[in-house]
Enzyme design. Structure first.
Site, mmCIF file in Angstrom:
data_model
loop_
_atom_site.group_PDB
_atom_site.id
_atom_site.type_symbol
_atom_site.label_atom_id
_atom_site.label_comp_id
_atom_site.label_asym_id
_atom_site.label_seq_id
_atom_site.Cartn_x
_atom_site.Cartn_y
_atom_site.Cartn_z
ATOM 1 N N LYS A 39 1.175 -1.093 -0.057
ATOM 2 C CA LYS A 39 -0.074 0.319 0.532
ATOM 3 C C LYS A 39 0.789 1.305 -0.220
ATOM 4 C CE LYS A 39 -2.469 -2.462 3.216
ATOM 5 N NZ LYS A 39 -2.854 -2.378 4.671
ATOM 6 N N GLY A 40 2.223 1.033 0.749
ATOM 7 C CA GLY A 40 3.161 2.349 0.899
ATOM 8 C C GLY A 40 3.260 3.319 -0.044
ATOM 9 N N GLU A 92 7.346 1.393 -5.908
ATOM 10 C CA GLU A 92 7.592 1.144 -5.179
ATOM 11 C C GLU A 92 7.895 2.404 -4.059
ATOM 12 O OE1 GLU A 92 7.281 -0.738 -2.226
ATOM 13 O OE2 GLU A 92 8.122 -3.384 -3.232
ATOM 14 N N ASP A 93 7.698 2.269 -3.034
ATOM 15 C CA ASP A 93 7.543 3.473 -1.795
ATOM 16 C C ASP A 93 9.025 3.525 -1.515
ATOM 17 O OD1 ASP A 93 7.301 1.728 -0.153
ATOM 18 O OD2 ASP A 93 6.586 2.064 1.486
ATOM 19 N N ASP A 96 15.126 -0.989 0.421
ATOM 20 C CA ASP A 96 15.335 -1.429 1.380
ATOM 21 C C ASP A 96 16.445 -2.611 1.928
ATOM 22 O OD1 ASP A 96 16.442 -1.136 4.413
ATOM 23 O OD2 ASP A 96 14.750 -2.244 5.595
ATOM 24 N N LYS A 124 16.778 3.530 0.482
ATOM 25 C CA LYS A 124 18.220 3.063 1.271
ATOM 26 C C LYS A 124 19.396 2.301 1.623
ATOM 27 C CE LYS A 124 14.982 2.626 6.204
ATOM 28 N NZ LYS A 124 14.937 1.744 6.730
ATOM 29 N N PHE A 145 14.443 5.027 10.174
ATOM 30 C CA PHE A 145 12.777 3.993 9.574
ATOM 31 C C PHE A 145 12.073 5.636 9.571
ATOM 32 C CE2 PHE A 145 9.199 2.837 10.358
ATOM 33 C CZ PHE A 145 9.054 1.350 10.054
ATOM 34 N N VAL A 146 11.407 5.592 8.475
ATOM 35 C CA VAL A 146 11.075 7.015 8.378
ATOM 36 C C VAL A 146 9.223 6.245 7.633
ATOM 37 C CG1 VAL A 146 12.350 7.938 6.746
ATOM 38 C CG2 VAL A 146 11.359 5.546 6.071
ATOM 39 N N ASP A 152 4.535 3.515 6.448
ATOM 40 C CA ASP A 152 3.971 3.035 8.121
ATOM 41 C C ASP A 152 4.632 2.657 8.997
ATOM 42 O OD1 ASP A 152 3.624 0.559 6.190
ATOM 43 O OD2 ASP A 152 2.361 -0.449 8.140
HETATM 44 P P1 IMP Z 1 12.832 -4.352 1.419
HETATM 45 O O1 IMP Z 1 12.804 -5.658 0.345
HETATM 46 O O2 IMP Z 1 14.151 -4.817 2.691
HETATM 47 O O3 IMP Z 1 14.035 -3.295 -0.158
HETATM 48 O O4 IMP Z 1 12.080 -3.516 1.630
HETATM 49 C C1 IMP Z 1 10.953 -2.458 0.664
HETATM 50 C C2 IMP Z 1 9.579 -2.459 1.996
HETATM 51 O O5 IMP Z 1 10.033 -2.673 3.460
HETATM 52 C C3 IMP Z 1 9.172 -1.242 1.690
HETATM 53 O O6 IMP Z 1 8.073 -1.773 1.184
HETATM 54 C C4 IMP Z 1 8.450 -0.454 3.268
HETATM 55 O O7 IMP Z 1 7.251 -1.675 2.683
HETATM 56 C C5 IMP Z 1 9.260 -1.749 4.322
HETATM 57 N N1 IMP Z 1 10.605 -0.512 4.745
HETATM 58 C C6 IMP Z 1 11.431 -0.602 4.383
HETATM 59 N N2 IMP Z 1 12.245 0.814 4.897
HETATM 60 C C7 IMP Z 1 11.239 1.386 5.760
HETATM 61 C C8 IMP Z 1 10.886 2.592 6.751
HETATM 62 O O8 IMP Z 1 12.272 3.104 6.848
HETATM 63 N N3 IMP Z 1 9.745 2.293 6.681
HETATM 64 C C9 IMP Z 1 8.699 2.173 6.300
HETATM 65 N N4 IMP Z 1 8.444 0.817 5.735
HETATM 66 C C10 IMP Z 1 9.806 0.718 5.519
#
Ligand code: IMP
Length: 185
Positions: A39-40, A92-93, A96, A124, A145-146, A152
Site C-alpha cells: 500500500k505504501g 515502490e515506496d 531497503d 536506503k 526508519f521513515v 507506515d
Molecule cells: P526490502 O525488501 O527490504 O527492500 O523492503 C522494502 C519494504 O520494506 C518497503 O516496501 C516497505 O514496506 C518496508 N520498509 C523498509 N524500510 C522502511 C521504513 O523505513 N519505513 C517504512 N517501511 C519500510
C-alpha cells in the site's frame, strides 16, 4: 516524549516527484504502464502520475512477506492487466534490502514485458543485501526508519503529508508513540 523529525517537507516531496515525473516522461515518450506495489506507494504514485506528461496506465499489486529479510514473498493481489510486450515501471515506496524488489522483478519479468524498470520514492542504499537496479529515484536516505507519505509502522502514519524519521525501537515499544506529536487531538 520521543519526537519524530521531518526528513522531507511537502516542498521537498513535490520537487522529487516533479523530477521523477520528468525522467519517466523523457524515457517513455510513447507512454508507460506504472505498476504500484500496495500500500505504501499509493501517495507517491498518485503524485507521480500527475507529474508525467505522456500517456500513463496504472495497475496495482500487493504482496505479503512470510518472514523479515528472507525475501520470500507471495502476491496476494495480482495485476488486473497483462504486461506482455508493455513498457513497465514498478513503483515502490522505499527500497531497503532490495529483496522485495528483486522478487517482484522476477515475477513480472517472467510475464515478458517489453521493458521493465524500477522507481522508488526513497532509496536506503546502505541497507542493500542484493544489488537492485533502481532507474528512477526521488531521494536517497541514510539507514533510518521513515514514516508518512504512504510509509507506515504497523499501518500507522501513512496519511502524513511529509516524511518523518522515527526511532524504530521506540515504535516497537509503542506503535502509537508519535501519534500525539503528528496528529491533532
Ligand atoms: P526490502 O525488501 O527490504 O527492500 O523492503 C522494502 C519494504 O520494506 C518497503 O516496501 C516497505 O514496506 C518496508 N520498509 C523498509 N524500510 C522502511 C521504513 O523505513 N519505513 C517504512 N517501511 C519500510
Amino acid at each position: 516524549m520521543p519526537e519524530a523529525r521531518v526528513l522531507f517537507t511537502r516542498d521537498d516531496l513535490a520537487d522529487g516527484v516533479a523530477r521523477v515525473g520528468r525522467e519517466i516522461s523523457d524515457a517513455y515518450p510513447d507512454g508507460v504502464l506504472l505498476v504500484a506495489v500496495l500500500k505504501g506507494s499509493v501517495p507517491f504514485l498518485a503524485d507521480v502520475v500527475r507529474a508525467v506528461d505522456v500517456p500513463v496506465e496504472v495497475d496495482f499489486l500487493a504482496i505479503s512477506k512470510y518472514a523479515a529479510d528472507t525475501g520470500r514473498a507471495r502476491i496476494v493481489k495480482d495485476l488486473d492487466g497483462d504486461v506482455l510486450g508493455r513498457d513497465v515501471v514498478l513503483v515502490e515506496d522505499i527500497i531497503d534490502t532490495g529483496l522485495t524488489l528483486t522478487y517482484l522483478l522476477g515475477e513480472i519479468g517472467r510475464r515478458e514485458p517489453r521493458s521493465l524498470e524500477t522507481c522508488a520514492l526513497l532509496d536506503k542504499s546502505v541497507r542493500r543485501i542484493v544489488p537492485t537496479p533502481l532507474r528512477f529515484r526521488a531521494f536517497e536516505i541514510a539507514d533510518e526508519f521513515v514514516l508518512g507519505y504512504g510509509l507506515d509502522f504497523a499501518e500507522r502514519y501513512r496519511n502524513l503529508d511529509e516524511v518523518f524519521a522515527g526511532d524504530i525501537s521506540v515504535l516497537r515499544d509503542d506503535p502509537d508513540a508519535y501519534v500525539h506529536q503528528l496528529y491533532r487531538g
